[in-house]
Structures are given as structure tokens and as C-alpha cells.
Scaffold this active site. Structure first.
Site: not given
Ligand SMILES: O=C(O)CCC(=O)N[C@@H](C(=O)O)c1ccccc1
Length: 367
Positions: A262, A290, A135, A190, A188, A213, A161-163, A238
Site C-alpha cells: 500500500k 487499497g 474487499s 486486520n 484479512d 492477511e 477478500k473477506l474481512k 499489510d
Molecule cells: O478496496 C479498498 O480500497 C479497501 C481494501 C481494504 O480492505 N482495505 C482495508 C485493509 O485493511 O486493507 C482497510 C479498510 C479501511 C481502512 C483501512 C484499511
């Protein structure tokens, strides 16, 4: 199995680099680790709740409180506790999936260690290693992003995976696709967009993404279904999927063609397996998300990711993606794969000195 007690421990884990998402920047994880103590064995659980309720309603101080007052007592009162009974005993407490998951994981780990059975075997793993995705956070510039992505690809990661968030979406995706060719790529959000952004999100269809995502809000199932009808890229959920029931609703509404499982978010690894089974029955692909876990949660996630329905690389990165020093022996990448631990229970344990160093508080709940 009769519980002697739970030890709750807060562990401070500084990140190797700031991790920026659409809801904030993480520089250090304040992690709640639970240790279940029984006469036969001890087990470890990790709570994935963040310090602040920005990803989901849970947060780590709240998890400690709800465990101390409402979740640990019914488990400590049980004369003979089976891991399958934990969720039922905790059901009267509404929500708090991440807190519940941490306790169930610790009880399951102790139960499995006492029997010499691994997490993977118990959950139904069919692989002894899993492909690792990584990520990548939001960056200041596209050039910086390309350097970071190049580094991860050089390490061997098999999926990027790009935020994304409004204003940081089409340009970074286009740049990665142009520079690195047909690498497995997903985004992703969020929950950073609204249905009004459908035209912008539809511009991502041209980059052959595996999925997009959680583009919309956690409770926007109907709107995700409407957005899915406007996009070619599969929508993955998610934050919305907090239980097998939520997964069933999302699938029935056409709100998700892929689901990020998750375990912490859904209440534990046993519920995670139920969601896996449900999705397989509906032909919905799943992958393991994750939450920047230590090697404890990472071990359990890697075991879960070895189940047959996990057909997409998960966020099961090497420990070094986030931490200079993990509290367990580090997970490492081997040709883009992470090995599934095969020892009893999680198959890993904290390194006592490192755990002691990183511990900021401990609390004993029990007799
Ligand atoms: O590789 C990892 O464990 C992080 C993967 C990731 O991007 N988690 C994100 C998500 O939205 O999925 C996240 C990050 C920080 C806090 C909550 C969620």
C-alpha cells in the site's frame, strides 16, 4: 522543479454501503487531497489516513498538521525539487508515511505531467490493465455475505477478500467456498488475532485460500513467523510493512510469504516500487492493497499494480465499489480488469464541480 505551493483540501466521500472491518465501521471517508502547484504543471496526491488512528497510528487531522508544520516547508524551500529527493528531504521527520506519501505523490504527478510521462511508464508497468479483486466487509449474517459476494462475482471481480475476526472466520469462508467453488479467495484479519488463535486459523487451511492477511499485530513479526510455521495458508502482511526495511525484516524472519503493498502506508509510490523490487528478488509475491481511495489514489494504485511482481489481483476495485460518484471519471471493471491510465502523470484529474461539491475545507501552503 520549484514548488509554488501546496493546496490541502478535505473531501467528504460517503460510502455506498457501510464497510466493516475488525477495527470498526466506515460509512464515509474524510480524505485529504494535496495539490502541488508549480510553474510548469500541477500534481495531485491523496493521503490514505483514516479519520481515526485505528488502522495505523496516522489520522487525517494529524496528517494535515504534520504537513503544514513539518513536511511542506522543506519541500517549498527547495530551489529545484526532484520527486526522487522528496523522501530524503522529509526523512528527518519520523514516521507519518501516509502524510509523506501524499506530498510525494503530488510532486511526482506534477513532475510527470510536465514531462508528459505516465505513472505507469515511470514506475515500470508492463501491463495496460490489471485484474481486480474486491474487499468484502464483515456482515451480520452468512446469507447477507453470500448475496454480496454473488453480486461482486456477477460484476466480474476476479478475487474475493473477506474481512475476518474472531467469531467471523471459518463459517463465512466455508460458506463462500461451498457456494462459489474455486473462486480466488483470501482473508484479512486486520491484526484481530493472537498466536493463541493458531488452532482456529489452522482450520482455514482446508479452504485453499491464497493467503491470510495480517492475522496478528503490526509489531508481531516474530509471532507471525511462528504462526506461519503452523499454517499451510501463506501469511501475508499489510500493517506491519511500513517500509522496504520492514519488508526485508519480515522476509528474513519468514513472517511473510506474500506482501500487500500500500503506497500510502510505506511512504509513497517510489518506496512501494523498492518493496516490489525487493520482494521479486526474494520470490515473494506482492499485490496492491487499497484504502478506499478516490480515483486519484486509485489511478496511481492501478499503475503500480501493473508492475511485473504484482502477480495477485489487488484491491483495485471499480470506483463504484465504494462511491456513487468519484471525484475523477470513475474506474470501471472490464471483464474483471481495470485499465491502467496512460495519460501524463496520474492520467486522471478531479472533475471540478464534483470536487468543489465534496470539499469541506481548503488551505494554501506556500508563497
Ligand atoms: O478496496 C479498498 O480500497 C479497501 C481494501 C481494504 O480492505 N482495505 C482495508 C485493509 O485493511 O486493507 C482497510 C479498510 C479501511 C481502512 C483501512 C484499511
Amino acid at each position: 522543479m520549484k514548488l509554488t505551493g501546496f493546496e490541502l483540501r478535505r473531501v467528504s466521500m460517503p460510502l455506498v454501503a457501510p464497510f466493516r472491518t475488525s477495527f470498526g465501521v466506515e460509512t464515509e471517508r474524510d480524505i485529504l487531497v494535496a495539490r502541488a502547484v508549480t510553474p510548469e504543471a500541477e500534481g495531485w496526491g491523496e493521503c490514505v489516513a483514516m479519520r481515526e488512528p485505528l488502522y495505523s497510528p496516522e489520522y487525517v487531522d494529524g496528517a494535515v498538521d504534520v504537513i503544514r508544520r513539518f513536511l511542506a516547508p522543506p519541500l517549498l524551500d527547495a530551489a529545484d525539487l526532484h520527486p526522487q529527493a522528496v523522501a530524503g528531504r522529509l526523512e528527518p521527520v519520523k514516521g507519518h508515511q501516509m502524510a509523506k506519501a501524499a506530498l510525494e505523490m503530488a510532486v511526482l504527478d506534477a513532475w510527470l505531467r510536465a514531462r508528459g510521462e505516465s505513472f505507469g511508464t515511470h514506475l515500470g508497468a508492463v501491463h495496460d490493465r490489471v485484474p481486480a479483486g474486491v474487499s468484502v466487509g464483515i456482515m451480520d449474517t452468512v446469507e447477507q455475505l453470500l448475496d454480496v459476494v454473488e453480486g461482486y462475482l456477477d460484476e466480474g471481480y476476479l478475487r474475493i477478500k473477506l474481512k475476518i475476526r474472531p467469531g467471523w472466520d471459518v463459517a463465512p469462508v466455508r460458506a463462500v467456498r461451498e457456494r462459489f467453488g474455486d473462486v480466488l479467495l483470501q482473508v484479512d484479519a486486520n491484526a484481530a488475532y493472537t498466536l493463541a488463535d493458531a488452532r482456529t486459523l489452522a482450520r482455514l487451511d482446508g479452504f485453499d485460500l491464497l493467503l491470510i492477511e495480517q492475522p496478528l499485530g503490526e509489531d508481531d513479526l516474530r509471532q507471525h513467523a511462528e504462526l506461519a510455521s503452523l499454517l499451510r495458508t501463506p501469511v501475508c502482511l499489510d500493517e506491519s510493512i511500513i517500509s522496504a526495511k520492514a519488508a526485508a525484516d519480515a522476509i528474513a524472519l519468514g513472517a511473510a510469504r506474500v506482501i500487500n503493498i500500500k503506497p500510502g502506508r510505506v511512504g509513497g509510490y517510489l518506496e512501494a516500487r523498492r518493496i516490489h523490487d525487493l520482494c521479486r528478488a526474494h520470490g515473494v509475491s506482492v499485490w496492491c492493497g487499497g484504502m478506499l481511495e478516490t480515483g486519484l489514489g486509485r489511478a496511481a494504485n492501478v499503475a503500480l499494480a501493473a508492475l511485473p511482481g504484482f502477480v495477485l489481483p489487488g484491491d483495485t476495485s471499480a470506483s463504484g465499489r465504494y462511491y456513487d460518484e468519484d471525484i475523477t471519471p470513475p474506474f470501471v471493471l472490464e471483464n474483471g480488469y481495470v485499465r491502467v491510465p496512460d495519460g501524463p502523470g496520474l492520467g486522471v484529474e478531479p472533475i471540478p464541480d464534483v470536487l468543489r461539491e465534496r470539499t469541506t475545507a481548503t488551505e494554501w501552503l506556500g508563497s
